[in-house]
Design a protein around this motif. Sequence first.
Motif, PDB file in Angstrom:
ATOM      1  N   ARG A 260       0.823  -1.212   0.000  1.00  0.00           N
ATOM      2  CA  ARG A 260       0.000   0.000   0.000  1.00  0.00           C
ATOM      3  C   ARG A 260       0.859   1.265   0.000  1.00  0.00           C
ATOM      4  O   ARG A 260       0.454   2.285  -0.566  1.00  0.00           O
ATOM      5  CB  ARG A 260      -0.958  -0.004   1.202  1.00  0.00           C
ATOM      6  N   HIS A 261       2.032   1.204   0.620  1.00  0.00           N
ATOM      7  CA  HIS A 261       2.901   2.382   0.629  1.00  0.00           C
ATOM      8  C   HIS A 261       3.410   2.683  -0.776  1.00  0.00           C
ATOM      9  O   HIS A 261       3.529   3.852  -1.162  1.00  0.00           O
ATOM     10  CB  HIS A 261       4.074   2.174   1.581  1.00  0.00           C
TER      11      HIS A 261
ATOM     12  N   ASN B 163       0.564   4.389  -2.471  1.00  0.00           N
ATOM     13  CA  ASN B 163       0.347   5.759  -1.997  1.00  0.00           C
ATOM     14  C   ASN B 163       1.424   6.715  -2.488  1.00  0.00           C
ATOM     15  O   ASN B 163       1.137   7.870  -2.825  1.00  0.00           O
ATOM     16  CB  ASN B 163       0.283   5.773  -0.472  1.00  0.00           C
TER      17      ASN B 163
ATOM     18  N   ASN C   6       0.270   9.691  -5.047  1.00  0.00           N
ATOM     19  CA  ASN C   6       0.298  11.012  -4.420  1.00  0.00           C
ATOM     20  C   ASN C   6       1.525  11.814  -4.821  1.00  0.00           C
ATOM     21  O   ASN C   6       1.866  12.808  -4.168  1.00  0.00           O
ATOM     22  CB  ASN C   6       0.247  10.871  -2.891  1.00  0.00           C
TER      23      ASN C   6
ATOM     24  N   HIS D 246      -4.738   9.872  -4.090  1.00  0.00           N
ATOM     25  CA  HIS D 246      -5.508   9.137  -3.078  1.00  0.00           C
ATOM     26  C   HIS D 246      -4.640   8.063  -2.419  1.00  0.00           C
ATOM     27  O   HIS D 246      -3.599   7.681  -2.942  1.00  0.00           O
ATOM     28  CB  HIS D 246      -6.743   8.471  -3.709  1.00  0.00           C
ATOM     29  N   ASP D 247      -5.091   7.600  -1.246  1.00  0.00           N
ATOM     30  CA  ASP D 247      -4.473   6.471  -0.553  1.00  0.00           C
ATOM     31  C   ASP D 247      -5.341   5.237  -0.753  1.00  0.00           C
ATOM     32  O   ASP D 247      -6.561   5.346  -0.944  1.00  0.00           O
ATOM     33  CB  ASP D 247      -4.344   6.751   0.943  1.00  0.00           C
TER      34      ASP D 247
ATOM     35  N   ARG E 237      -6.925   0.372   2.930  1.00  0.00           N
ATOM     36  CA  ARG E 237      -6.237  -0.887   3.249  1.00  0.00           C
ATOM     37  C   ARG E 237      -7.170  -2.028   3.668  1.00  0.00           C
ATOM     38  O   ARG E 237      -6.945  -3.181   3.311  1.00  0.00           O
ATOM     39  CB  ARG E 237      -5.210  -0.658   4.346  1.00  0.00           C
TER      40      ARG E 237
END
Length: 284
Positions: free
Chosen positions: A46-47, A50, A54, A64-65, A68
């Motif tokens: 996920r990092h 992101n 971003n 957006h993030d 999770r």
Amino acid sequence: MEICFQFKMSSEESLMELGSGNFGCSHYRRRCKIRTPCCDEIFDCRHCHNESKNSMEVDPHHRHDVPRHELKRVICSLCATEQDVQQHCIKCGVCMGKYFCSKCKFFDDDVSKNQYHCNECGICRTGGEDNFFHCNKCGCCYSNLLKDSHKCVERAMHHNCPVCFEFLFDTTRGITVLRCGHNIHLECVKEMERHFRYSCPICSKSYCDMSRVWEKLDREVASTPMPQMYDNKMVWILCNDCGEASEVNFHVLAHKCLKCNSYNTRQTRGGPASCSPGISQMMR
């Protein structure tokens, strides 16, 4: 039966170790990738998503993030089989993460971090569950060393770092708690100290023992007499450390709080504001 059992145990252990440490990204060692539910793309974690979504190259309206907890699909790094979120691959049987949390949909092969899931935080933390406690008022986990001494600040970690602006609650970088109760990245505090900044960026309270600096400032002020025209000039100051307001003699170097003897003060009335420039010089 004993031979079969030993073979089974050996097979399970080999699948637990197969490819361990050889896959993943700069954030996590893991043997799977994720398909993000927000944009239906594949990322290592996920990092990684992101950071990509971003970046400055992305239209601000599209940044957006990844949500999770909405993750539903993962891809095995060894056999490339896409499947529902689970610890072991349905095709080759490899363990996709020695640490696996079904609530966070989180995988990590580096179990030396001592990961654990905090139900109150709603996410996985590192450092070992026995070494931390969850503060309900602050809304986050703290080291047991702070259990009886930390100052509660409501939702203390549910905001951005005041220096680098990264969201603190789920950051992967080390965090420290200042005396005032505000949280900040440990790296950011060290960066502040390299620039001779020793007060909280949020509330301006001193976050370390400044008594020796104040004593040095006492000597500097005493050895720097003001011109005679300023002998009776008084100004009002507000102490950032104790919150007390005082009326004191004006001095070009700094103004001392009459209650706690701190020079971490700001001029509020009585002429052009003084920002106590001498404090930074005393720390050099």
